[in-house]
Design an enzyme around this catalytic site. Structure first.
Site, PDB file in Angstrom:
ATOM      1  N   LYS A 164      -4.823  12.298  15.487  1.00  0.00           N
ATOM      2  CA  LYS A 164      -4.588  12.918  14.189  1.00  0.00           C
ATOM      3  C   LYS A 164      -4.535  11.860  13.089  1.00  0.00           C
ATOM      4  O   LYS A 164      -4.667  10.662  13.366  1.00  0.00           O
ATOM      5  CB  LYS A 164      -3.314  13.761  14.244  1.00  0.00           C
ATOM      6  CG  LYS A 164      -3.406  14.905  15.269  1.00  0.00           C
ATOM      7  CD  LYS A 164      -2.140  15.705  15.350  1.00  0.00           C
ATOM      8  CE  LYS A 164      -1.958  16.598  14.142  1.00  0.00           C
ATOM      9  NZ  LYS A 164      -2.974  17.683  14.078  1.00  0.00           N
ATOM     10  N   GLU A 194      -9.283  14.146  14.760  1.00  0.00           N
ATOM     11  CA  GLU A 194      -9.142  14.882  13.502  1.00  0.00           C
ATOM     12  C   GLU A 194      -9.654  14.026  12.350  1.00  0.00           C
ATOM     13  O   GLU A 194      -9.326  12.840  12.255  1.00  0.00           O
ATOM     14  CB  GLU A 194      -7.675  15.228  13.281  1.00  0.00           C
ATOM     15  CG  GLU A 194      -7.373  15.871  11.935  1.00  0.00           C
ATOM     16  CD  GLU A 194      -5.880  16.048  11.730  1.00  0.00           C
ATOM     17  OE1 GLU A 194      -5.293  16.892  12.428  1.00  0.00           O
ATOM     18  OE2 GLU A 194      -5.306  15.332  10.883  1.00  0.00           O
TER      19      GLU A 194
END
Length: 289
Positions: A164, A194
């Site tokens: 992330k 991500e």
């Protein structure tokens, strides 16, 4: 795995209600004897949670019986009789609230999921959950998502890698993350990254493209386009589809009943929605004697 955990979960939930004493009201006011009650839906929905409701019943009284008229994943309308509980009347009353709490919560997850799945029908995209689950209920809530027609994301930090924005920031950037992933991950571990911008996506795909060009296996199996609108998602999907290796495109962030169709039509494979579980609420059921 869910089956092995149901009985202790049901017992922990019952302890909250019964403490060390038990059901004082039923013990004092209801004479010994048999009785039965119907589980009635007060609203439309999709059923989930029958297995844990049965675990509650077993924990209260192994002689209690539950006969279901509907199965997990079945849609029902308000007023439908979903099941009949029969046995000692006191036991039926003692099991009532805990069983209905589980059924209401899990059926709400299944119902919300089914609604969103219906909204994107025909697009080819699938609705997925996240790790934003009720502590201790993740397996059941993720099962409820499946009952609603959705699919499961990873179950925890242990079964897949999802890089992330905070990981990228702390690692020093996309290239640094990619280098570490390439050195440490094997063919059995799925990797998703991500990205917040199409520039990050281009950088990530270029790194894997170069690796593939050297005859090495790709590192990234999926990308998550975070908080992007349909136009950006469509451009990102086009970049991914031109990549020499198959990559799943997931989108997340800002997804609700108003936006989900437009996001799905932009071409992603997966739309993940935390609200499936963290904001599902509770469906209203009643146990009518």
């Amino acid at each position: 795995m869910i089956g092995l955990a149901l009985d202790p979960l049901a017992k922990r939930a019952l302890v909250e209600d019964l403490g060390d004493i038990g059901d004082l009201t039923s013990a004092i006011t209801v004479p010994p004897g048999s009785g039965s009650a119907r589980l009635v839906a007060r609203t439309d929905g999709v059923l989930s949670g029958t297995s844990v409701a049965e675990a509650v019943v077993r924990a209260v009284d192994p002689a209690l019986e539950v006969t279901w008229s509907f199965s997990d994943g079945d849609a029902f309308h308000a007023g439908a009789s979903l099941a009949e509980f029969s046995g000692q009347a006191r036991s039926v009353l003692t099991a009532e609230r805990t069983a209905l709490n589980f059924l209401g919560r899990l059926s709400a997850v299944a119902t919300r999921t089914a609604h969103l799945v219906g909204l994107i029908e025909g697009t080819g995209a699938r609705i997925a959950d996240t790790r934003k689950t009720t502590p201790g209920l993740r397996a059941l809530e993720k099962e409820a998502v499946r009952h609603g027609g959705g699919v499961n994301h990873r179950f925890g930090l242990h079964d897949a890698i999802l890089v992330k924005d905070n990981h990228i920031a702390l690692a020093g950037g996309v290239e640094q993350v990619f280098t570490r992933l390439a050195a440490r991950t094997g063919h059995m571990v799925q990797v998703e990254v991500e990205v917040d911008t199409l520039a990050q996506l281009s950088e990530l795909l270029a790194l894997d493209h170069a690796r593939i060009g050297q005859g090495l296996p790709p590192v990234v199996h999926a990308v998550l386009l975070d908080n992007m609108g349909p136009d950006l998602i469509a451009r990102g999907v086009a970049q991914v589809r031109a990549h020499p290796a198959p990559v799943i495109v997931e989108v997340s962030g800002g997804v609700d009943v108003e936006t989900v169709r437009g996001l799905a039509e932009a071409g992603p494979d997966i739309i993940s929605i935390g609200a499936l579980t963290h904001s599902a609420g509770c469906l209203d059921f009643g146990l009518d004697i």
